[in-house]
Design a protein around this motif. Structure first.
Motif, PDB file in Angstrom:
ATOM      1  N   ASP A 179       0.716  -1.158   0.160  1.00  0.00           N
ATOM      2  CA  ASP A 179      -0.120  -0.026  -0.116  1.00  0.00           C
ATOM      3  C   ASP A 179       0.859   1.266  -0.008  1.00  0.00           C
ATOM      4  O   ASP A 179       0.435   2.266  -0.017  1.00  0.00           O
ATOM      5  N   LEU A 180       2.148   1.202   0.197  1.00  0.00           N
ATOM      6  CA  LEU A 180       2.955   2.133   0.262  1.00  0.00           C
ATOM      7  C   LEU A 180       4.463   1.830  -0.599  1.00  0.00           C
ATOM      8  O   LEU A 180       4.801   0.738  -0.267  1.00  0.00           O
ATOM      9  N   LYS A 181       4.796   2.510  -1.425  1.00  0.00           N
ATOM     10  CA  LYS A 181       5.767   2.141  -2.344  1.00  0.00           C
ATOM     11  C   LYS A 181       7.218   2.235  -1.367  1.00  0.00           C
ATOM     12  O   LYS A 181       7.205   3.094  -0.668  1.00  0.00           O
ATOM     13  N   SER A 182       8.091   1.444  -1.530  1.00  0.00           N
ATOM     14  CA  SER A 182       9.263   1.261  -0.960  1.00  0.00           C
ATOM     15  C   SER A 182      10.209   2.514  -1.210  1.00  0.00           C
ATOM     16  O   SER A 182      10.877   3.134  -0.189  1.00  0.00           O
ATOM     17  N   THR A 183      10.253   3.082  -2.555  1.00  0.00           N
ATOM     18  CA  THR A 183      10.803   4.244  -2.762  1.00  0.00           C
ATOM     19  C   THR A 183      10.516   5.466  -2.014  1.00  0.00           C
ATOM     20  O   THR A 183      11.099   6.127  -1.448  1.00  0.00           O
ATOM     21  N   THR A 184       8.804   5.644  -1.891  1.00  0.00           N
ATOM     22  CA  THR A 184       8.631   6.863  -1.283  1.00  0.00           C
ATOM     23  C   THR A 184       8.979   6.536   0.246  1.00  0.00           C
ATOM     24  O   THR A 184       8.930   7.739   1.089  1.00  0.00           O
ATOM     25  N   ALA A 185       8.660   5.459   0.801  1.00  0.00           N
ATOM     26  CA  ALA A 185       9.025   5.252   2.188  1.00  0.00           C
ATOM     27  C   ALA A 185      10.245   5.496   2.545  1.00  0.00           C
ATOM     28  O   ALA A 185      10.599   6.248   3.620  1.00  0.00           O
ATOM     29  N   HIS A 186      11.436   5.015   1.765  1.00  0.00           N
ATOM     30  CA  HIS A 186      12.848   5.283   2.056  1.00  0.00           C
ATOM     31  C   HIS A 186      13.270   6.655   1.870  1.00  0.00           C
ATOM     32  O   HIS A 186      14.071   7.077   2.460  1.00  0.00           O
ATOM     33  N   LEU A 187      12.710   7.451   0.850  1.00  0.00           N
ATOM     34  CA  LEU A 187      13.156   8.513   0.369  1.00  0.00           C
ATOM     35  C   LEU A 187      12.598   9.615   1.045  1.00  0.00           C
ATOM     36  O   LEU A 187      13.114  10.899   1.270  1.00  0.00           O
ATOM     37  N   VAL A 188      11.215   9.593   1.505  1.00  0.00           N
ATOM     38  CA  VAL A 188      10.337  10.580   2.281  1.00  0.00           C
ATOM     39  C   VAL A 188      10.272  10.200   3.660  1.00  0.00           C
ATOM     40  O   VAL A 188      10.652  11.006   4.604  1.00  0.00           O
ATOM     41  N   TRP A 189       9.399   9.280   3.960  1.00  0.00           N
ATOM     42  CA  TRP A 189       9.118   8.839   5.371  1.00  0.00           C
ATOM     43  C   TRP A 189      10.238   8.493   6.380  1.00  0.00           C
ATOM     44  O   TRP A 189      10.062   9.082   7.337  1.00  0.00           O
ATOM     45  N   SER A 190      11.189   7.931   5.833  1.00  0.00           N
ATOM     46  CA  SER A 190      12.224   7.501   6.821  1.00  0.00           C
ATOM     47  C   SER A 190      13.037   8.829   7.160  1.00  0.00           C
ATOM     48  O   SER A 190      13.890   8.548   8.178  1.00  0.00           O
ATOM     49  N   LYS A 191      12.851   9.650   6.467  1.00  0.00           N
ATOM     50  CA  LYS A 191      13.975  10.966   6.883  1.00  0.00           C
ATOM     51  C   LYS A 191      12.974  11.647   8.178  1.00  0.00           C
ATOM     52  O   LYS A 191      13.786  12.683   8.762  1.00  0.00           O
TER      53      LYS A 191
END
Length: 273
Positions: A206-218
């Motif tokens: 439900d959440l792309k890993s690219t969005t997760a590590h590039l945006v959310w993980s910051k």
């Protein structure tokens, strides 16, 4: 009855118990016989185990040891009995015949943990390579990488895993082992910094890993939780990476304005309260 004996006597008792068990009594009579001589079944089993595992070795090395210590040595892997080992709690290096029962148990526990870690490491690496990078769930891949790094001691300054040549893998060698670039490994690792709700979304697709590590993980976990609650799971799943970045940037700007203008509360739709 508790038999307090040591050294050669333990081997002799074990040898005689083994002979009686295998040759002199019919099936089912052995336990009754032990009861008749007031010997506990588990104690007898230890005597036999010591005799079987250590009886053909240099018995003279162990003549000063009691049953408990000999049993701990007998239940060590054969190739570990002749080696010196570091005691986890003290850092001292001793041969098994120099150790106390407590130290022997510490070493056995450490050897078991190392063996289990090696099995896990092999299973994880093999599974990743067999499936192919593109076929492994990104969240599961992240957890696998973190587990491999734990086994190797990478990142915490205490590499605990060494191969037979005393070699310790580096981050680069780990990435090569599982067929990834170091950047890919770093990106997967970042997924483990997400709050559980976001990790679940990545794992469920439900959440792309690219969005997760590039945006959310910051974001800090506190910030992740705050924005997750504000936006909601359904809306997050529909947002592109760019939309997510723009929304979070706008939220940051609003918070800055609210900080500099404490008498006003500005919301994302520009309404002043």
């Amino acid at each position: 009855m508790c038999f307090k004996v040591a050294g050669q006597a333990i081997f002799e008792i074990g040898k005689r118990l083994k002979h009686v068990k295998e040759n002199d009594l019919v099936h089912g009579e052995y336990v009754k016989w032990l009861e008749s001589i007031e010997m506990d079944k588990s104690q007898a089993a230890k005597f036999i185990k010591v005799c079987e595992k250590l009886g053909k070795s240099n018995v003279g090395t162990y003549t000063h040891l009691g049953t408990r210590a000999l049993y701990e040595i007998a239940t060590l892997p054969e190739d570990q009995r002749e080696q010196s080992h570091e005691i986890p709690s003290t850092g001292e290096t001793k041969t098994v015949d120099e150790m106390t029962v407590k130290e022997l148990r510490e070493v056995k526990a450490e050897l078991k943990k190392t063996k289990e870690d090696m099995i896990i490491e092999d299973l994880i690496s093999t599974n990743i390579l067999q499936r192919g990078i593109g076929n492994v769930n990104p969240m599961k891949m992240s957890k696998c990488i973190v587990e491999l790094e734990r086994i190797y001691g990478i990142g915490n300054g205490s590499n605990q895993w060494r191969d037979e040549n005393n070699f310790q893998p580096s981050k680069k060698q780990l990435s090569e082992q599982i067929g990834l670039t170091q950047q890919q490994v770093n990106n997967f690792r970042k997924l483990n910094t997400l709050i559980p709700e976001l990790q679940d979304m990545v794992e469920d697709g439900d959440l792309k890993s690219t969005t997760a590590h590039l945006v959310w993980s910051k974001l800090s976990k506190e910030e992740q939780g705050k924005f997750f609650n504000e936006i909601g799971k359904e809306q997050i799943s529909q947002m592109t990476q760019k939309q997510t970045q723009e929304y979070l940037k706008l939220q940051e700007e609003v918070e800055q304005l609210n900080f500099t203008l404490p008498n006003y509360q500005i919301t994302t739709n520009n309404t002043r309260l």
